[in-house]
Design an enzyme around this catalytic site. Sequence first.
Site, mmCIF file in Angstrom:
data_model
loop_
_atom_site.group_PDB
_atom_site.id
_atom_site.type_symbol
_atom_site.label_atom_id
_atom_site.label_comp_id
_atom_site.label_asym_id
_atom_site.label_seq_id
_atom_site.Cartn_x
_atom_site.Cartn_y
_atom_site.Cartn_z
ATOM 1 N N GLY A 184 0.898 -1.152 -0.023
ATOM 2 C CA GLY A 184 0.070 0.070 0.009
ATOM 3 C C GLY A 184 0.754 1.192 -0.007
ATOM 4 O O GLY A 184 0.155 2.205 -0.621
ATOM 5 N N GLU A 186 4.291 4.361 5.984
ATOM 6 C CA GLU A 186 3.068 3.540 5.792
ATOM 7 C C GLU A 186 2.075 4.423 5.056
ATOM 8 O O GLU A 186 1.891 5.579 4.865
ATOM 9 C CB GLU A 186 2.597 3.280 7.168
ATOM 10 C CG GLU A 186 2.653 1.692 7.571
ATOM 11 C CD GLU A 186 1.777 0.831 6.983
ATOM 12 O OE1 GLU A 186 1.324 0.979 5.844
ATOM 13 O OE2 GLU A 186 1.391 -0.245 7.478
ATOM 14 N N ASP A 187 1.059 3.635 4.220
ATOM 15 C CA ASP A 187 0.016 4.382 3.793
ATOM 16 C C ASP A 187 -1.086 4.768 4.811
ATOM 17 O O ASP A 187 -1.474 5.814 4.644
ATOM 18 C CB ASP A 187 -0.626 3.095 2.677
ATOM 19 C CG ASP A 187 -0.751 2.067 3.226
ATOM 20 O OD1 ASP A 187 -0.672 1.698 4.290
ATOM 21 O OD2 ASP A 187 -1.780 0.971 2.403
ATOM 22 N N ASP A 205 -4.797 2.486 10.981
ATOM 23 C CA ASP A 205 -6.049 2.454 11.507
ATOM 24 C C ASP A 205 -6.045 1.721 12.895
ATOM 25 O O ASP A 205 -6.061 2.723 13.686
ATOM 26 C CB ASP A 205 -6.511 1.226 10.328
ATOM 27 C CG ASP A 205 -7.955 0.828 10.526
ATOM 28 O OD1 ASP A 205 -8.771 1.723 10.863
ATOM 29 O OD2 ASP A 205 -8.352 -0.296 10.141
ATOM 30 N N PHE A 226 -13.771 3.258 4.592
ATOM 31 C CA PHE A 226 -12.683 2.592 3.702
ATOM 32 C C PHE A 226 -12.453 3.386 2.478
ATOM 33 O O PHE A 226 -13.300 3.660 1.792
ATOM 34 C CB PHE A 226 -13.354 0.998 3.475
ATOM 35 C CG PHE A 226 -12.304 0.275 3.024
ATOM 36 C CD1 PHE A 226 -11.492 -0.429 3.968
ATOM 37 C CD2 PHE A 226 -12.134 -0.098 1.798
ATOM 38 C CE1 PHE A 226 -10.462 -1.188 3.560
ATOM 39 C CE2 PHE A 226 -10.770 -0.810 1.288
ATOM 40 C CZ PHE A 226 -10.067 -1.378 2.323
ATOM 41 N N ARG A 248 -5.648 0.499 -6.634
ATOM 42 C CA ARG A 248 -4.104 1.043 -6.170
ATOM 43 C C ARG A 248 -3.728 2.048 -6.999
ATOM 44 O O ARG A 248 -2.935 3.264 -6.768
ATOM 45 C CB ARG A 248 -3.151 -0.006 -6.109
ATOM 46 C CG ARG A 248 -3.297 -1.105 -4.960
ATOM 47 C CD ARG A 248 -1.819 -1.887 -4.778
ATOM 48 N NE ARG A 248 -2.015 -3.087 -4.138
ATOM 49 C CZ ARG A 248 -2.051 -3.308 -2.698
ATOM 50 N NH1 ARG A 248 -2.016 -2.246 -2.069
ATOM 51 N NH2 ARG A 248 -2.156 -4.579 -2.514
HETATM 52 P P1 IMP Z 1 -4.120 -1.358 11.118
HETATM 53 O O1 IMP Z 1 -3.148 -2.666 11.635
HETATM 54 O O2 IMP Z 1 -5.397 -1.711 11.698
HETATM 55 O O3 IMP Z 1 -3.547 -0.072 11.802
HETATM 56 O O4 IMP Z 1 -4.208 -1.635 9.705
HETATM 57 C C1 IMP Z 1 -3.053 -1.023 8.828
HETATM 58 C C2 IMP Z 1 -3.239 -1.626 7.317
HETATM 59 O O5 IMP Z 1 -4.518 -1.740 7.217
HETATM 60 C C3 IMP Z 1 -2.631 -0.642 6.296
HETATM 61 O O6 IMP Z 1 -1.430 -0.659 6.197
HETATM 62 C C4 IMP Z 1 -3.661 -1.052 5.281
HETATM 63 O O7 IMP Z 1 -3.066 -2.000 4.350
HETATM 64 C C5 IMP Z 1 -4.995 -1.780 5.707
HETATM 65 N N1 IMP Z 1 -6.179 -0.484 5.867
HETATM 66 C C6 IMP Z 1 -6.471 -0.134 6.912
HETATM 67 N N2 IMP Z 1 -7.491 0.731 6.385
HETATM 68 C C7 IMP Z 1 -7.564 0.785 5.246
HETATM 69 C C8 IMP Z 1 -8.672 1.154 4.236
HETATM 70 O O8 IMP Z 1 -9.482 2.336 4.437
HETATM 71 N N3 IMP Z 1 -8.335 0.994 2.927
HETATM 72 C C9 IMP Z 1 -7.183 0.336 2.527
HETATM 73 N N4 IMP Z 1 -6.507 -0.258 3.462
HETATM 74 C C10 IMP Z 1 -6.563 -0.180 5.009
HETATM 75 MG MG MG Z 2 -0.434 -1.303 4.304
#
Ligand code: IMP
Ligand code: MG
Length: 190
Positions: free
Chosen positions: A54, A109-110, A113, A162, A175
């Site tokens: 991402g 990081e992208d 969350d 999302f 992407r």
């Molecule tokens: P976390 O571990 O919950 O912080 O998730 C982080 C990862 O979840 C990111 O690096 C993304 O790959 C994915 N992610 C979380 N939210 C989104 C979203 O809204 N769209 C796409 N990917 C997401």
């Molecule tokens: Mg990611």
Amino acid sequence: MMGDAVSTPVGTEADILRVLIARDALSERVQALGAQISQDYAGRDLFLVAVLKGSVVFMADLIRAITVPHRIDFMATSSYGASTQSTGAVQIIKDLEESIEGRHVLIVEDIIDSGHTLAYLRRLLLARNPASLCICSLLDKKERREANVPVDYVGFVIPNEFVVGYGLDFNELYRNLPFIGVLKPEKYQA
Ligand code: IMP
Ligand code: MG
């Protein structure tokens, strides 16, 4: 309805409900982040670590906005796959090629969350004794945070929706979109 589903390809701009962050706003913010990072890391051995896949688009633009010398590498962790919720379980699929000991590491990081992915990566990389370890995330879904992770550079704080585009995917698609957009809920609630 059925005819539509067959004739319209999935994974295009047509599946976007609305644009959250336009191309120009992304570009402007990434330039500013690059300038800030260049200032903060002047004279340091900067090592950027992007998390696949991402972060690829963000990373490509960010490094061109960074004017201080630096090296880059990539890591891959388990992704969401076809789901839109974090499980909290993180798996390393691809590790770094070089040692980060004594280096100033910046994780790129992208999106952050729940924070579980970054919390895990941070612990993992800190154990390798970098000179410093900071985090740069293009997007921050602040209200979703479960793990306590310090994020040093944030592009945009976004609401709990999302999003796809500019590297972010749903089911490996979207992407390529040059903006950050909200996916139509029916695209992932099937
Ligand atoms: P976390 O571990 O919950 O912080 O998730 C982080 C990862 O979840 C990111 O690096 C993304 O790959 C994915 N992610 C979380 N939210 C989104 C979203 O809204 N769209 C796409 N990917 C997401
Ligand atoms: Mg990611």
